[in-house]
Design a protein around this motif. Structure first.
Motif, mmCIF file in Angstrom:
data_model
loop_
_atom_site.group_PDB
_atom_site.id
_atom_site.type_symbol
_atom_site.label_atom_id
_atom_site.label_comp_id
_atom_site.label_asym_id
_atom_site.label_seq_id
_atom_site.Cartn_x
_atom_site.Cartn_y
_atom_site.Cartn_z
ATOM 1 N N MET A 182 3.752 30.998 29.360
ATOM 2 C CA MET A 182 3.433 31.965 28.318
ATOM 3 C C MET A 182 3.347 33.352 28.956
ATOM 4 O O MET A 182 2.713 33.509 29.992
ATOM 5 N N PRO A 183 3.973 34.339 28.338
ATOM 6 C CA PRO A 183 3.910 35.702 28.887
ATOM 7 C C PRO A 183 2.475 36.231 28.872
ATOM 8 O O PRO A 183 1.632 35.741 28.140
ATOM 9 N N ILE A 184 2.242 37.240 29.669
ATOM 10 C CA ILE A 184 0.929 37.881 29.691
ATOM 11 C C ILE A 184 0.676 38.501 28.314
ATOM 12 O O ILE A 184 1.579 39.064 27.692
ATOM 13 N N THR A 185 -0.539 38.372 27.837
ATOM 14 C CA THR A 185 -0.873 38.932 26.527
ATOM 15 C C THR A 185 -1.147 40.425 26.665
ATOM 16 O O THR A 185 -1.472 40.904 27.752
ATOM 17 N N PRO A 186 -1.036 41.158 25.558
ATOM 18 C CA PRO A 186 -1.362 42.583 25.610
ATOM 19 C C PRO A 186 -2.791 42.832 26.107
ATOM 20 O O PRO A 186 -3.031 43.760 26.881
ATOM 21 N N GLU A 187 -3.710 41.966 25.703
ATOM 22 C CA GLU A 187 -5.104 42.121 26.112
ATOM 23 C C GLU A 187 -5.260 41.905 27.616
ATOM 24 O O GLU A 187 -6.004 42.631 28.284
ATOM 25 N N GLU A 188 -4.558 40.898 28.163
ATOM 26 C CA GLU A 188 -4.625 40.632 29.602
ATOM 27 C C GLU A 188 -4.022 41.792 30.397
ATOM 28 O O GLU A 188 -4.560 42.185 31.432
ATOM 29 N N GLN B 48 8.964 42.444 30.558
ATOM 30 C CA GLN B 48 9.920 41.555 31.195
ATOM 31 C C GLN B 48 9.302 40.980 32.465
ATOM 32 O O GLN B 48 8.557 41.637 33.172
ATOM 33 N N GLU B 49 9.656 39.726 32.771
ATOM 34 C CA GLU B 49 9.065 39.037 33.911
ATOM 35 C C GLU B 49 9.268 39.804 35.221
ATOM 36 O O GLU B 49 8.368 39.876 36.051
ATOM 37 N N HIS C 55 0.775 46.401 43.274
ATOM 38 C CA HIS C 55 -0.676 46.578 43.201
ATOM 39 C C HIS C 55 -1.438 45.440 43.886
ATOM 40 O O HIS C 55 -2.637 45.265 43.652
ATOM 41 N N ASN C 56 -0.718 44.697 44.742
ATOM 42 C CA ASN C 56 -1.334 43.625 45.544
ATOM 43 C C ASN C 56 -2.133 42.623 44.714
ATOM 44 O O ASN C 56 -3.263 42.275 45.064
ATOM 45 N N ILE C 57 -1.549 42.173 43.621
ATOM 46 C CA ILE C 57 -2.188 41.192 42.748
ATOM 47 C C ILE C 57 -1.611 39.827 43.083
ATOM 48 O O ILE C 57 -0.391 39.645 43.098
ATOM 49 N N SER C 58 -2.476 38.871 43.364
ATOM 50 C CA SER C 58 -2.015 37.515 43.659
ATOM 51 C C SER C 58 -1.444 36.898 42.394
ATOM 52 O O SER C 58 -2.034 36.985 41.321
ATOM 53 N N TYR C 59 -0.300 36.252 42.553
ATOM 54 C CA TYR C 59 0.340 35.625 41.400
ATOM 55 C C TYR C 59 1.153 34.424 41.846
ATOM 56 O O TYR C 59 1.455 34.258 43.025
ATOM 57 N N LYS C 60 1.475 33.579 40.891
ATOM 58 C CA LYS C 60 2.359 32.439 41.102
ATOM 59 C C LYS C 60 3.482 32.544 40.089
ATOM 60 O O LYS C 60 3.260 32.968 38.956
ATOM 61 N N VAL C 61 4.678 32.134 40.477
ATOM 62 C CA VAL C 61 5.776 32.077 39.523
ATOM 63 C C VAL C 61 5.890 30.632 39.065
ATOM 64 O O VAL C 61 6.186 29.736 39.854
ATOM 65 N N ALA D 228 7.253 27.915 35.766
ATOM 66 C CA ALA D 228 8.472 27.723 34.983
ATOM 67 C C ALA D 228 8.632 28.773 33.887
ATOM 68 O O ALA D 228 9.744 29.185 33.574
ATOM 69 N N ASP D 229 7.523 29.224 33.328
ATOM 70 C CA ASP D 229 7.611 30.203 32.240
ATOM 71 C C ASP D 229 7.324 31.623 32.699
ATOM 72 O O ASP D 229 7.031 32.491 31.904
ATOM 73 N N GLY D 230 7.413 31.892 34.019
ATOM 74 C CA GLY D 230 7.283 33.266 34.522
ATOM 75 C C GLY D 230 6.092 33.459 35.425
ATOM 76 O O GLY D 230 5.355 32.534 35.720
ATOM 77 N N PRO D 231 5.912 34.717 35.886
ATOM 78 C CA PRO D 231 4.807 35.021 36.802
ATOM 79 C C PRO D 231 3.453 34.952 36.116
ATOM 80 O O PRO D 231 3.324 35.336 34.961
ATOM 81 N N HIS D 232 2.477 34.474 36.837
ATOM 82 C CA HIS D 232 1.117 34.377 36.312
ATOM 83 C C HIS D 232 0.135 34.893 37.353
ATOM 84 O O HIS D 232 0.291 34.646 38.541
ATOM 85 N N ILE D 233 -0.907 35.542 36.905
ATOM 86 C CA ILE D 233 -1.960 36.039 37.779
ATOM 87 C C ILE D 233 -2.721 34.848 38.352
ATOM 88 O O ILE D 233 -2.986 33.888 37.651
ATOM 89 N N VAL D 234 -3.071 34.944 39.612
ATOM 90 C CA VAL D 234 -3.926 33.938 40.234
ATOM 91 C C VAL D 234 -5.328 34.490 40.257
ATOM 92 O O VAL D 234 -5.606 35.470 40.949
ATOM 93 N N TYR D 235 -6.198 33.931 39.452
ATOM 94 C CA TYR D 235 -7.585 34.389 39.400
ATOM 95 C C TYR D 235 -8.382 33.682 40.473
ATOM 96 O O TYR D 235 -8.231 32.479 40.666
ATOM 97 N N LYS D 236 -9.215 34.434 41.163
ATOM 98 C CA LYS D 236 -10.038 33.851 42.230
ATOM 99 C C LYS D 236 -11.456 33.704 41.769
ATOM 100 O O LYS D 236 -11.950 34.365 40.959
#
Length: 76
Positions: free
Chosen positions: A1-7, A49-50, A60-66, A68-76
């Motif tokens: 799922m793509p990142i939401t506008p709120e996220e 766009q992904e 911006h040095n944000i941890s993420y994982k790619v 199947a449905d695109g890049p996602h933030i990795v929350y710690k």
């Protein structure tokens, strides 16, 4: 799922960036960034766009994982 506008907005604000600064960091217009933060129900809402989202994470040095449905933030 793509990142939401709120996220996206929460992420930008957590970095202390204005919409203009965030847009400039990935070489897009302010209007594009504003459209990505616009609520889904609004006519001018667009999804970032992904590749641009991944570029934003990298710059911006944000941890993420790619996944199947695109890049996602990795929350710690």
């Amino acid at each position: 799922m793509p990142i939401t506008p709120e996220e996206l907005k929460k992420l930008r604000k957590s970095l202390g960036l204005t919409q203009q600064e965030a847009a400039k960091s990935i070489y897009v217009t302010l209007r594009s960034w504003q459209n990505w933060e616009t609520e889904k129900e609004m006519q001018n809402h667009r999804v970032i766009q992904e590749g641009l989202l991944e570029l934003f994470f990298i710059k911006h040095n944000i941890s993420y994982k790619v996944l199947a449905d695109g890049p996602h933030i990795v929350y710690k």
